[in-house]
Scaffold this motif. Structure first.
Motif, PDB file in Angstrom:
ATOM      1  N   TYR A 122      -2.212 -14.524  -0.039  1.00  0.00           N
ATOM      2  CA  TYR A 122      -1.213 -13.507   0.305  1.00  0.00           C
ATOM      3  C   TYR A 122       0.153 -13.753  -0.334  1.00  0.00           C
ATOM      4  O   TYR A 122       1.041 -12.895  -0.221  1.00  0.00           O
ATOM      5  N   SER A 124       2.411 -15.777   0.701  1.00  0.00           N
ATOM      6  CA  SER A 124       3.365 -15.765   1.810  1.00  0.00           C
ATOM      7  C   SER A 124       3.552 -17.169   2.368  1.00  0.00           C
ATOM      8  O   SER A 124       2.635 -17.723   2.988  1.00  0.00           O
ATOM      9  N   ARG A 431      -8.236  -7.943   0.414  1.00  0.00           N
ATOM     10  CA  ARG A 431      -6.784  -8.133   0.300  1.00  0.00           C
ATOM     11  C   ARG A 431      -6.048  -6.953   0.919  1.00  0.00           C
ATOM     12  O   ARG A 431      -4.850  -6.765   0.690  1.00  0.00           O
ATOM     13  N   TRP A 432      -6.734  -6.157   1.733  1.00  0.00           N
ATOM     14  CA  TRP A 432      -6.155  -4.923   2.256  1.00  0.00           C
ATOM     15  C   TRP A 432      -4.979  -5.188   3.190  1.00  0.00           C
ATOM     16  O   TRP A 432      -3.967  -4.496   3.149  1.00  0.00           O
ATOM     17  N   HIS A 434      -1.612  -6.389   4.892  1.00  0.00           N
ATOM     18  CA  HIS A 434      -0.303  -6.770   4.374  1.00  0.00           C
ATOM     19  C   HIS A 434       0.132  -8.077   5.028  1.00  0.00           C
ATOM     20  O   HIS A 434      -0.070  -8.302   6.223  1.00  0.00           O
ATOM     21  N   ARG A 435       0.753  -8.924   4.242  1.00  0.00           N
ATOM     22  CA  ARG A 435       1.149 -10.252   4.732  1.00  0.00           C
ATOM     23  C   ARG A 435       2.096 -10.185   5.924  1.00  0.00           C
ATOM     24  O   ARG A 435       1.986 -10.973   6.873  1.00  0.00           O
ATOM     25  N   THR A 496      -0.030  -2.678   8.753  1.00  0.00           N
ATOM     26  CA  THR A 496      -0.454  -2.621   7.350  1.00  0.00           C
ATOM     27  C   THR A 496      -0.382  -1.192   6.832  1.00  0.00           C
ATOM     28  O   THR A 496       0.099  -0.931   5.718  1.00  0.00           O
ATOM     29  N   LYS A 500       2.218  -0.267   3.889  1.00  0.00           N
ATOM     30  CA  LYS A 500       1.671   0.268   2.638  1.00  0.00           C
ATOM     31  C   LYS A 500       2.278   1.639   2.330  1.00  0.00           C
ATOM     32  O   LYS A 500       2.571   1.963   1.177  1.00  0.00           O
ATOM     33  N   LYS A 503       5.509   1.143   0.903  1.00  0.00           N
ATOM     34  CA  LYS A 503       5.445   0.407  -0.363  1.00  0.00           C
ATOM     35  C   LYS A 503       6.197  -0.923  -0.308  1.00  0.00           C
ATOM     36  O   LYS A 503       6.924  -1.302  -1.242  1.00  0.00           O
ATOM     37  N   GLU A 506       3.849  -6.814  -1.455  1.00  0.00           N
ATOM     38  CA  GLU A 506       2.675  -7.423  -0.820  1.00  0.00           C
ATOM     39  C   GLU A 506       2.440  -8.873  -1.210  1.00  0.00           C
ATOM     40  O   GLU A 506       1.531  -9.509  -0.703  1.00  0.00           O
TER      41      GLU A 506
END
Length: 535
Positions: A122, A124, A431-432, A434-435, A496, A500, A503, A506
């Motif tokens: 990720y 992160s 990987r869908w 979001h961190r 997420t 997304k 935007k 990520e």
């Protein structure tokens, strides 16, 4: 000391001395080219084959919790304690799907911990830190449970003083002092080698116990009749069969524990020490043999009831039920063998757990935030010291929390570690997410689970007295950890979608699709970073 079983104590100390020597000599077993490398000290050189991995994982996963806490729960509450049997059956088909993928990507990129993978997947640092700290926190009570197991054996043996807490616990401190010393010296090779002795002793004791003890008690019919009488008595808090009111608790506890089992850092450490992806797959196929052992062990709780262990003693410590059963039923010399199985069954996982927690601190706290320029030798030195500090933290859990229900120590750790499952397991397939959403979900799950567990009281403790509470919306009583996990997942999914749509950045994924199926001999594995030889 008084009322010491000297024959049993002598046999116990003999086995303890043997495994201690093995622990120190393990540094010479499969000697590394460069011992001052975390791959070598913390993962045994990533070189263990099928049988070594099988014994290591068995010694890692089937602990003093198996010998002490599960039969104690059945002794106290009846059928509800059997949740541990279906959860181990459920766990292996689940982890067969994702652990080989974790091995592959970790081998390609040189990941040592699950937090390493999260950092790489990720991009992160915050999410990686959250996973690392959760792993360390969850490991503390699990190590503490091993301390409780050894303490129960020492209490029944009659070792230790009374009144002065330090003198009473001195033998326990000495045992873990030896553990700390050979873990510091030999790393993962020590518990891997000792696991052969531990697992052999465990199987011998179980086979003898499930045949010999019922014969002395008049057969299994009498064992179950005695348990039925106890749980049908007025005022009994247990039952021989899980009733309709407890089925949600039983099912959610089994499912939540299954999901959490291989999220623990020590479980991942055992897997990453394997030499190939197929080694991991083979072990997930044959590990259920231990579930049979667990089912037989659980019956010891009913046998303790039939033997009259603790009967009529007000405030009896349930954790002493199995050790006391062994002392009452077995000849003194075999009591020593049985107690050695429990004691070594605590030392092996405690060693692996402390190594796993030390790896997390070193790679994901020290190197990431304190000293990014740390060399492999620096990492190994820090990990050795951290492994000692983790054991001190576990002692704090033992001294401050209720020992009557030692199983809650492990369940509290399970509640926490389960909150890392979304980041780790989902990341192995997609990987869908979001961190930032994963981090928020983790925070919600941790906060909710800890808050609910803190608010549960029992006869022995005001807080953390249980593991189940009302499930929101459904209204049934269920395992807090699984409820927190569902909230965690829901928050991660919703945020997420929002992030997304906005935007939000990520992060960079340093892994490739092919990394998740790589095996020993593949070019990606052969080109992976290797420990440099010492100069």
């Amino acid at each position: 000391m008084k009322d010491v079983n000297w024959v049993a104590l002598t046999v116990f100390l003999l086995f303890f001395a043997v495994v201690s020597v093995m622990g120190f000599l393990a540094s010479r077993w499969r000697r590394a080219d460069n011992a001052l490398h975390l791959d070598e000290w913390g993962l045994g050189g990533r070189s263990f084959g099928t049988w070594i991995t099988w014994f290591l994982l068995g010694g890692d996963l089937y602990t003093a919790y198996t010998f002490i806490a599960v039969p104690a729960a059945i002794y106290a509450t009846g059928a509800g304690g059997f949740f541990a049997v279906p959860y181990t059956i459920i766990a292996y088909p689940l982890v067969f799907l994702f652990l080989p993928r974790l091995w592959s990507v970790s081998r390609v990129h040189g990941y040592v911990t699950p937090a390493d993978f999260v950092r790489g997947r990720y991009g992160s640092r915050g999410l990686s830190l959250a996973v690392a700290l959760t792993g360390i926190l969850a490991t503390m009570p699990y190590i503490a449970l091993q301390l409780v197991g050894i303490q129960a054996v020492l209490d029944v043996l009659g070792v230790g003083g009374s009144g002065n807490w330090f003198m009473k616990d001195l033998p326990l401190f000495l045992a873990f002092g030896v553990l700390a010393a050979y873990t510091y010296s030999s790393g993962l090779r020590a518990p891997a080698l000792i696991a052969f002795v531990k697992d052999t002793l465990v199987y011998i004791v179980i086979i003898v116990a499930v045949i010999y003890i019922p014969m002395r008690l008049g057969g299994y019919a009498h064992v179950f009749d005695s348990a039925a009488q106890k749980f049908s008595a007025p005022g009994s808090k247990g039952s021989l069969i899980v009733g309709p009111h407890a089925q949600w608790t039983y099912a959610t506890l089994a499912l939540g524990s299954a999901l959490a089992l291989f999220m623990y850092p020590h479980s991942v450490t055992g897997v990453l020490a394997s030499k190939s992806r197929n080694t991991v797959r083979r072990n997930m196929a044959i590990m259920p043999a231990y579930s049979l052992m667990l089912g037989l062990l659980a019956l010891l709780g009913f046998m303790a009831i039939a033997a009259g262990v603790g009967k009529g003693i007000k405030g009896y410590n349930n954790q002493l039920a199995v050790p006391q059963l062994f002392e009452d039923m077995f000849p003194d010399w075999f009591t020593g063998v049985a107690f050695a199985a429990i004691g070594i069954g605590a030392l092996v996982p405690a060693a692996i757990m402390s190594i796993a927690a030390a790896n997390l601190f070193t790679r994901n706290v020290y190197k990431e935030f304190v000293n990014p320029a740390a060399t492999p030798a620096d990492e190994t030195k820090v990990a050795k010291v951290a492994s000692l500090l983790v054991k001190v933290g576990a002692l704090v859990f033992v001294l401050l929390m209720d020992k009557q229900f030692a199983i809650n120590l492990q369940l509290l750790g399970g509640l926490w570690i389960l909150q890392t499952a979304v980041s780790i397991v989902a990341g192995l397939f997609t990987r869908w997410f979001h961190r930032w959403a994963l981090l928020a979900g983790w925070a919600v799950g941790m906060a909710y689970g800890t808050w609910k567990a803190y608010g549960i009281s029992s006869a022995a403790t005001k807080h953390f007295g249980g593991n189940s509470a009302e499930i929101p919306v459904i209204g049934q009583i269920g395992y807090i950890g699984l409820t927190a996990f569902v909230l965690n997942l829901a928050v991660a999914v919703v945020l997420t979608l929002v992030l997304k749509a906005a935007k939000a950045p990520e992060g960079v994924d340093e892994t490739d699709r092919a990394d998740y199926t790589a095996d020993a001999g593949d070019r990606a594995v052969e080109d992976a970073p290797q420990p440099a030889a010492a100069h």
